[in-house]
Design a protein around this motif. Structure first.
Motif, PDB file in Angstrom:
ATOM      1  N   ASP A 128       0.830  -1.211   0.000  1.00  0.00           N
ATOM      2  CA  ASP A 128       0.000   0.000   0.000  1.00  0.00           C
ATOM      3  C   ASP A 128       0.861   1.256   0.000  1.00  0.00           C
ATOM      4  O   ASP A 128       0.497   2.268  -0.605  1.00  0.00           O
ATOM      5  CB  ASP A 128      -0.964  -0.003   1.190  1.00  0.00           C
ATOM      6  CG  ASP A 128      -0.244  -0.132   2.525  1.00  0.00           C
ATOM      7  OD1 ASP A 128       0.893  -0.628   2.547  1.00  0.00           O
ATOM      8  OD2 ASP A 128      -0.830   0.266   3.547  1.00  0.00           O
ATOM      9  N   SER A 131       2.163   1.647  -3.549  1.00  0.00           N
ATOM     10  CA  SER A 131       1.085   2.077  -4.461  1.00  0.00           C
ATOM     11  C   SER A 131       0.763   3.551  -4.267  1.00  0.00           C
ATOM     12  O   SER A 131       0.446   4.254  -5.243  1.00  0.00           O
ATOM     13  CB  SER A 131      -0.159   1.216  -4.279  1.00  0.00           C
ATOM     14  OG  SER A 131      -0.672   1.366  -2.977  1.00  0.00           O
ATOM     15  N   LYS A 134       3.540   5.359  -6.082  1.00  0.00           N
ATOM     16  CA  LYS A 134       3.381   5.184  -7.522  1.00  0.00           C
ATOM     17  C   LYS A 134       2.220   6.017  -8.056  1.00  0.00           C
ATOM     18  O   LYS A 134       2.294   6.558  -9.173  1.00  0.00           O
ATOM     19  CB  LYS A 134       3.177   3.708  -7.872  1.00  0.00           C
ATOM     20  CG  LYS A 134       4.448   2.894  -7.759  1.00  0.00           C
ATOM     21  CD  LYS A 134       4.205   1.424  -8.069  1.00  0.00           C
ATOM     22  CE  LYS A 134       5.468   0.623  -7.841  1.00  0.00           C
ATOM     23  NZ  LYS A 134       5.242  -0.821  -8.035  1.00  0.00           N
TER      24      LYS A 134
END
Length: 176
Positions: A128, A131, A134
């Motif tokens: 998480d 992400s 990103k």
């Protein structure tokens, strides 16, 4: 890894010292028991149930100095043929030594193990967290340099340190 090697060298030195000390103490104790038994019974070392530790040497100093010369390795320690009682004494000394050394080095070995595992884990961020970073990267693909406010917000969202955020962006720019 260097710490681990140094620790193992230190462990080896201490183990050798303990073996020397405990083995000499055991030999001296057996020699003293033999002498006491001889004075009480008047029996010579070759009489009775079997051979004793002083059959070859009547001088305890000579016996101790030859104990570690490695010439007689029939039991792996240079003690020659041991009686059952002597073998159990040697085994008990070995077990006590092993326990003592384990206790002395357990904490150090745990610290080294944790350091090795920490280094193996290095570089892997939770899914998480990665992400989130990103997502910011994709949203700002034209200019992937977060401002100080963006970094502060990412620190709050991910729970990472500012240095980790900076390093992630540096590495990500190198990769892409």
């Amino acid at each position: 890894m260097t710490h681990y090697v140094l620790l193992l060298c230190s462990f080896e030195e201490q183990l050798q010292q303990h073996v020397r000390v405990h083995a000499m103490e055991a030999v001296m104790a057996c020699w003293e028991l033999e002498q006491t038994l001889q004075s009480l019974t008047g029996a010579s070392p070759g009489e009775g149930t079997g051979a004793t530790m002083s059959d070859d040497e009547d001088n305890p100093v000579d016996s101790e100095s030859n104990m570690f010369d490695g010439n007689d390795v029939s039991d792996g320690m240079g003690f020659g043929m041991l009686t059952e009682g002597e073998r159990s004494l040697v085994e008990r000394v070995r077990q006590e030594l092993k326990h003592e050394l384990k206790q002395g080095y357990r904490e150090k070995l745990v610290d080294i193990r944790e350091e090795i595992l920490r280094k193996r884990r290095a570089g892997k961020l939770p899914g998480d967290t990665a992400s989130t970073l990103k997502a910011w990267w994709q949203a700002h693909a034209k200019w992937p340099y977060p401002t100080e406010e963006d970094k502060a917000r990412l620190v709050q969202e991910t729970g990472l340190q500012l240095k980790q955020i900076n390093n992630w962006f540096i590495n990500q720019r190198k990769r892409n």
